[in-house]
Design an enzyme around this catalytic site. Sequence first.
Site, PDB file in Angstrom:
ATOM      1  N   LYS A 134      47.899  41.144  33.940  1.00  0.00           N
ATOM      2  CA  LYS A 134      47.376  42.704  33.030  1.00  0.00           C
ATOM      3  C   LYS A 134      47.856  43.118  31.685  1.00  0.00           C
ATOM      4  O   LYS A 134      47.050  43.877  31.529  1.00  0.00           O
ATOM      5  CB  LYS A 134      47.906  43.678  33.926  1.00  0.00           C
ATOM      6  N   LYS A 138      39.262  33.442  42.321  1.00  0.00           N
ATOM      7  CA  LYS A 138      39.101  35.250  43.335  1.00  0.00           C
ATOM      8  C   LYS A 138      37.900  36.244  43.599  1.00  0.00           C
ATOM      9  O   LYS A 138      38.077  36.651  41.637  1.00  0.00           O
ATOM     10  CB  LYS A 138      40.527  35.452  43.558  1.00  0.00           C
ATOM     11  N   LYS A 191      37.397  43.071  42.013  1.00  0.00           N
ATOM     12  CA  LYS A 191      36.764  44.156  41.517  1.00  0.00           C
ATOM     13  C   LYS A 191      36.402  44.417  40.041  1.00  0.00           C
ATOM     14  O   LYS A 191      35.821  45.229  39.846  1.00  0.00           O
ATOM     15  CB  LYS A 191      37.546  45.425  41.727  1.00  0.00           C
TER      16      LYS A 191
END
Length: 333
Positions: free
Chosen positions: A115, A197, A200
């Site tokens: 992140k 993966k 979102k």
Amino acid sequence: MEESKKVLYSAVQPTNNLTIGNYIGAIRNFLALQNDYNCYFAIANMHAITVRQTPAELRQRTLSLLALYLACGLNPEQTAIYVQSHVPAHAELCWVLNTFTYVGEMERMTQFKDKSLRHAENINMGLMDYPVLMAADILLYQTEVVPVGLDQRQHLEIARDIAQRFNNIYSPTFKVPEGLYVKVGAKINDLQDPSKKMSKSAENPNGSVFLSDDKDTVIRKFKRAVTDSGSEIKFDPENKAGVSNLLSIYTAFTGKTVEQAERDFAGIGYGDFKLAVGEAVADKLAPIQKEQAKLLTDKTYLDNVLRSGAERAAKAANKTLSKVYKKIGFYQL
């Protein structure tokens, strides 16, 4: 909720649109888990603000996630569904647990590193402290079972370490939670890059199928899905990652086994295969979307569900927090 059942805790952030990966890996499993465990399901808005949010959107997505939970079949009479910030004990316990957590542990967390790269302009303390808040979420309820994907295993391990550290210093206070790892359909990959993966926040929106996508959008995304060389429809993640990902999605949405799916598509071309997978997904999402839209028209009902859930959650959370405060020496009135 029955006291004899083990306590299970899980939380989902109300950010962006949830994908079919979130549905298969988390929400769908909640339906079975609510019958077997004493469940607390949080809408994790406190975790969400580690990345900047538009306030109005965050509020709307909070209600949308609640409506989605209910539309999928979660029973608010059976389980506590609540908003994380409605139970102040989450933040209060997080502060205490910070004093039992080492900076080096947080700096090594994979998600913090990832992140930080994606949000270089906003590497805030909340981003680093995220796993401690997650530990507080879990430990507040004397949680015994946490359903986790492989990408969350590191966070659960930190929660276990913190619990054991506190228990060793002060005497047993927290139950040390175990992970519940979902084996079937636990990882749904990106339609455009099957090595990753489904996310979102994927860079290519065609790689992720969102629970809010209408039928035309779902079909279009599956038609564009990456397959592999050759023509055989066979589950072989190493050599046929694209086809294997589509088979995983198909079996998850139809309830068929991989072997049944392989037989169904024997001799069928990739085009028809992708269309069939898309239709299976769209057909499953349609009634959920319809019910979610209906629930969102009744804000009073949704507020009552959240109020009731928060009251039930707070009762359990405050009991643990009071015990913690006593152990560490906080003077209480």
